[in-house]
Design a protein around this motif. Structure first.
Motif, PDB file in Angstrom:
ATOM      1  N   ARG A  19       0.414  -1.334  -0.429  1.00 56.37           N
ATOM      2  CA  ARG A  19      -0.058  -0.026   0.072  1.00 56.37           C
ATOM      3  C   ARG A  19       1.185   1.285  -0.215  1.00 56.37           C
ATOM      4  NH1 ARG A  19      -4.498  -0.395   4.608  1.00 56.37           N
ATOM      5  NH2 ARG A  19      -5.018   2.059   3.290  1.00 56.37           N
ATOM      6  N   PRO A  20       0.692   2.268  -0.354  1.00 55.26           N
ATOM      7  CA  PRO A  20       1.065   4.127  -0.416  1.00 55.26           C
ATOM      8  C   PRO A  20       2.288   3.826   0.783  1.00 55.26           C
ATOM      9  CG  PRO A  20      -1.017   3.886  -1.497  1.00 55.26           C
ATOM     10  CD  PRO A  20      -0.948   2.812  -0.888  1.00 55.26           C
ATOM     11  N   HIS A  21       1.836   3.262   1.666  1.00 56.61           N
ATOM     12  CA  HIS A  21       2.680   4.119   2.973  1.00 56.61           C
ATOM     13  C   HIS A  21       3.780   3.152   3.216  1.00 56.61           C
ATOM     14  CE1 HIS A  21      -0.582   1.421   4.677  1.00 56.61           C
ATOM     15  NE2 HIS A  21       0.264   1.762   5.768  1.00 56.61           N
ATOM     16  N   GLY A  23       6.108   5.185  -5.630  1.00 53.32           N
ATOM     17  CA  GLY A  23       5.896   5.065  -4.406  1.00 53.32           C
ATOM     18  C   GLY A  23       6.139   4.914  -3.391  1.00 53.32           C
ATOM     19  N   LYS A  71       8.876   4.083  -0.586  1.00 54.52           N
ATOM     20  CA  LYS A  71      10.275   3.903  -0.016  1.00 54.52           C
ATOM     21  C   LYS A  71      11.424   2.638   0.151  1.00 54.52           C
ATOM     22  CE  LYS A  71      12.726   7.019   3.551  1.00 54.52           C
ATOM     23  NZ  LYS A  71      13.098   8.012   2.525  1.00 54.52           N
ATOM     24  N   TRP A  88       3.709   6.714  14.538  1.00 52.60           N
ATOM     25  CA  TRP A  88       4.139   5.574  12.986  1.00 52.60           C
ATOM     26  C   TRP A  88       3.145   5.857  12.108  1.00 52.60           C
ATOM     27  CZ3 TRP A  88      -0.644   4.660  11.171  1.00 52.60           C
ATOM     28  CH2 TRP A  88      -2.009   4.161  12.320  1.00 52.60           C
ATOM     29  N   GLU A  89       2.436   7.208  12.213  1.00 50.47           N
ATOM     30  CA  GLU A  89       1.701   7.527  11.336  1.00 50.47           C
ATOM     31  C   GLU A  89       2.798   8.525  10.399  1.00 50.47           C
ATOM     32  OE1 GLU A  89       1.174   8.430  13.910  1.00 50.47           O
ATOM     33  OE2 GLU A  89      -0.846   8.624  14.864  1.00 50.47           O
ATOM     34  N   HIS A  90       4.178   9.229  10.634  1.00 50.77           N
ATOM     35  CA  HIS A  90       4.537  10.147  10.298  1.00 50.77           C
ATOM     36  C   HIS A  90       5.903   8.778   9.859  1.00 50.77           C
ATOM     37  CE1 HIS A  90       3.132  13.656  12.156  1.00 50.77           C
ATOM     38  NE2 HIS A  90       2.514  12.315  13.024  1.00 50.77           N
ATOM     39  N   VAL A  91       6.089   7.917   9.831  1.00 51.31           N
ATOM     40  CA  VAL A  91       6.993   6.475   9.276  1.00 51.31           C
ATOM     41  C   VAL A  91       6.309   6.027   8.387  1.00 51.31           C
ATOM     42  CG1 VAL A  91       9.009   7.785  11.226  1.00 51.31           C
ATOM     43  CG2 VAL A  91       7.108   5.567  11.446  1.00 51.31           C
ATOM     44  N   VAL A  92       7.336   5.715   7.559  1.00 47.06           N
ATOM     45  CA  VAL A  92       6.664   4.269   6.688  1.00 47.06           C
ATOM     46  C   VAL A  92       6.505   3.029   7.457  1.00 47.06           C
ATOM     47  CG1 VAL A  92       7.637   5.785   4.473  1.00 47.06           C
ATOM     48  CG2 VAL A  92       9.698   4.100   5.867  1.00 47.06           C
ATOM     49  N   GLN A  93       5.852   2.419   6.655  1.00 48.01           N
ATOM     50  CA  GLN A  93       5.749   0.561   7.829  1.00 48.01           C
ATOM     51  C   GLN A  93       6.474  -0.277   6.746  1.00 48.01           C
ATOM     52  OE1 GLN A  93       2.311  -1.019   7.411  1.00 48.01           O
ATOM     53  NE2 GLN A  93       2.175  -2.550   8.375  1.00 48.01           N
TER      54      GLN A  93
END
Lengths: 344, 344, 344, 344
Positions: free
Chosen positions: D74-76, D99, D101, D130-135
């Motif tokens: 997914r995008p994140h 898209g 990282k 966690w919402e500010h970093v990629v998973q």
């Protein structure tokens, strides 16, 4: 069963396969940096009468399309094309996947007109809310179109002129270029295309090659870093010479044009047979794709000996079906089909 | 000059501004993790009669749209909407920028039908070349539409049913939700929307707030990691409580609905005035946007005292113009306009 | 509890809120086309001593970053920054989401050097496989950095020179610009930044505004169609004047600089208090963020009265914690904290 | 001159070219829907001892990598790999272009460890923001690595276990799979890879084929609509049977493994020759790529008769150079090189 469903059902013209075999034990530099690619690029430039063009070889047509579009456009810019354009309907949204909107124009026969394009350009130029809409920056058209139709030189010249007026790039998808150039209904030549388009590709896959398309970049703004765009979009084949030699074989002695002419000649025999049998064309095509409207009964009869492409219902009881000839079609194949049509 | 050109010409309802002022010296946790956002989310859930919904606050409507779409869809999936849908024509290709194709459906009045959607779904389901086309996976519709029209409960229910049949998400853009809910031509309520949609947003910017939209996620598949999607798409406002308190004020005592009702009542007076003056509607709208077809002469006269939005030519000599009421429109403003129309 | 955990915990400077209130009943054109945005843009140009700059107002910092990057770069181009750069670690991959790679450089203190950048540029320039690697086309740096450190004019000038040498854009993230300009350890001024950078943004959210950042475009190549890029990336606020008036208030009489100076003066008192208490800085910062290494015991004691940000373990038994002052910090708040540190 | 610079300098194993020639006049269905692709997929499933796997043929390795990553994430979500991973350094940012990282982990020898991955997973799981970093959602590793090193079964099993713990996919790039499986320093077999990985690809281009890679999807979540992902990313070759027959030839009678073993045997002779000559390895490799550190003088001498790949400076006066054997390397080629090394 004889396959008429498309023009990519067979391997490659024998001369190509034997050329590949003859160099199989030679070693080359990778990624298109080899003498075959250099030679084929030169040969194509000569045939295009455009010594300043850059030529790049890439595996497939979808790849050629989105690589050019992605490299040419800024994020807010869009591509204008016929609503039936290949990029709009048969590439799984590959252009949008690179971030760009496609503006589809109504087109009954696969062609778009200079007026239609001008109208899109004018709407944008005069829009009071230009930042809220995409900028039409490139025109995509297919030569021949997805319906086998072709543009005349007058039509192409008018489109070029509109592109100049509205500062749009003109990009031509030539997946079936050899068949388009062989049409008796157009006076467009390869040098015309190279003179009028900012970029185009010459199809190999459907025109005699095992695989491969030749992208020709004419506008200087599209040239810098294009190899990086190709690599990023996975088009930089490790063994690039495989494409170089194929295009050299196709263009060195005019094989590319011969193959197109023969396939179109065969297609015209098929077209005439359908006409004589009172079976109407769905769209009048002067190239290798023939679309006809047949009753379900006729469709079933033809399906016994031939593979064609079913394009859906025309109305209750009738279907649109497509027969393609190609570089691989033989005189015998055509004889059999023509007889079958006569016997309907 | 009185501004009728849109519904985002004024700041915020006074109660909102005074609430913002009253808490200006309080400190809060960042990024929507604060008591105001919690409280407003609860209040909205109550109004939606949907205790399982997730509510997220985000700055603008374009952002809400592409964030939901981008989070919900896989790369090969597309959104279906009216060709006049806001995402299709007024968001600079933002949805395509996230990689997804929009499939526009012909729509004279901004609405799409269950049948149209079913047809798209059926085409995909029965396509022999499904890997070559995008998968229609989400329906986008606006309530009210860009032309001020509204769906009835029957229409929405039918659309929901088609979405179930073809496994599509239903997403509703509620930029002007308060005006749609106030329409006398629909029986749809907020709980209906929350029951039928998989996701939707409740517009604040155009409905009384300084800025902000409330995204409501109903389908469980859309909830995980949605805050990451918001952050990645720049929607996670540092001072999230600014939006929380605004929505709390709008929904706590029904202000949101009151503002919508008043603006629509005013719009109906304007609509009636145009009707009485023999000036035809471009599209019959029961909400705060009124589109009328006027002669150039009338347009010029009205332009002396009112700012309206010019929507382009209807024909030689006539223009389509839009008048919007909003939460900020006053009775006096309407009186002046109605008198002016009567005096034409 | 006094909040020192960040610099976006409070609403807005009172002058800003009362300005917003004072114009609440005025109507304006949408999307930044209003007199406040025009006026603020002029005021900022004057403060930057750069009359040719374009100024755009946008809601948030992440949005400013990826909108500029996305608009400036072609698909194969990358951004170079410190490995601790905000775009690299705290924006949920938003830059990659627009398609661009970030090349992170090792940086103990948040700063990168001209030599590091030159090395990246030289590697690319001399790469025998340039089409296989991304092109470093933009340098991103933060002023002040994420660790509160600042560049000197010599350092910035050297970076500019390397950017010229390797044809890279220089982009500066000024989320905390007011605090950076107030540092006693740099001689950089706002006109210096406007002279050296190709683009930068002046942070409002963390520096006194309710929300909003001012993007300043200096390089001519970055200006065309930038409003379309903003809209596509959801940054075109419907009520743009809300940001215009805020920046006009902040810059008209130098409030922006005053607020920065006061917050930094307070931060220096806190820094000194920690030094006097023998508590080491994690990184020597001359701006509003102070990072110190404390024992778990001290961390627990401070947590009773103050909210700080926990930055993770320094070692077994010690933590790195951050205290931020801001435009909202009061003398009394600082007195209380300093006394608490003295009492440790 | 003998080419040792890479493993894609020659066409195809003779058996492959003659197979292609033998079927050149046969017609097939397009886009991988043909008996050769079906047969080769079955053969590969058998060799993998994984009857539930989906097998797809695709033209190149970069394409395989970003198509799998783009379809899976997914995008994140982000991919974790060695900082020297091919996707991180030699694919022109193709993964970021879709898209996502890439999180590069320090790796002196091209391998990453279960502990490194666990640390990334734990950081994310325990992140307060966690919402500010990629998973980190996928681990990418190469077998063998870009430096010719290999994972043992214990190492791979530990990595699998960490992936399970942190809910990450494990994806293995097998561009040089045949050489990795032939290494004497690993006990990993193809069934091990098929059991431990969620997806991987078996390289054809560098291992005897003219071109083509076989993607094997093991995890059920990765299978749906994968052909659409391939088409969107331009990997659906029109004449798919060209790849099907190649993989059938390579795997039917174990040719793939034989070719790998022979090339590695030759590489070990070269390695030993360098060792005996006192020329140190840059990294100890047990597969077909050999990296050695030579003086400039030695490099120049070798360059007279051999093409090797220059990997840059080791120090003043010394260079790192790479010699690759491949399926096309002959005993005679190796004799010549070994003698040359002995004669240094």
């Amino acid at each position: 069963m004889i396959r008429y469903n498309n023009d990519y059902s067979y391997g490659a013209h024998p001369r190509i396969l034997s050329a590949l075999t003859s160099i199989n034990e030679n070693s080359y530099g990778g990624y298109g940096l080899d003498p075959w690619c250099d030679m084929a690029a030169d040969t194509i430039r000569t045939h295009c009468d455009r010594s300043d063009a850059e030529v790049h070889f890439i595996v497939g047509g979808t790849q050629a399309n989105f690589t050019v579009i992605d490299a040419a456009l800024r994020p807010h810019q869009a591509v204008v094309c016929a609503d039936s354009g290949h990029i709009n309907v048969h590439e799984t949204g590959a252009v949008e996947h690179t971030g760009h909107k496609i503006l589809g124009l109504a087109s009954p026969d696969g062609k778009i007109t200079a007026d239609q394009i001008a109208s899109v350009g004018e709407d944008y130029r005069t829009s009071p809310v230009w930042e809220h809409v995409v900028q039409p920056k490139m025109v995509y058209l297919s030569f021949p179109t997805e319906f086998g139709t072709v543009y005349t030189l007058d039509e192409l010249t008018a489109i070029r002129s509109v592109c100049d007026e509205y500062m749009m790039y003109l990009y031509i998808d030539g997946a079936r270029m050899s068949y388009g150039l062989a049409s008796s209904e157009t006076d467009v030549t390869l040098p015309d295309i190279a003179r009028l388009a900012d970029a185009f590709y010459i199809g190999g896959t459907k025109c005699g090659a095992l695989f491969g398309e030749a992208i020709v970049l004419c506008h200087d703004d599209l040239k810098p870093y294009f190899r990086a765009a190709i690599k990023q979009n996975a088009g930089l084949l490790a063994k690039g010479w495989l494409m170089g030699i194929q295009f050299e074989i196709l263009f060195r002695k005019g094989l590319y044009f011969e193959l197109g002419e023969r396939a179109v000649r065969y297609a015209m025999r098929i077209r005439k047979a359908f006409e004589n049998a009172g079976i109407p064309a769905y769209i009048e095509s002067s190239t290798n794709q023939q679309f006809v409207v047949v009753s379900d009964e006729v469709a079933d009869k033809l399906a016994k000996d031939f593979v064609y492409e079913d394009e859906g219902r025309a109305d209750e009881g009738h279907r649109i079906i497509r027969f393609c000839t190609s570089w691989a079609t033989t005189e015998e194949d055509v004889d059999v089909l023509v007889r079958a049509i006569q016997g309907l």
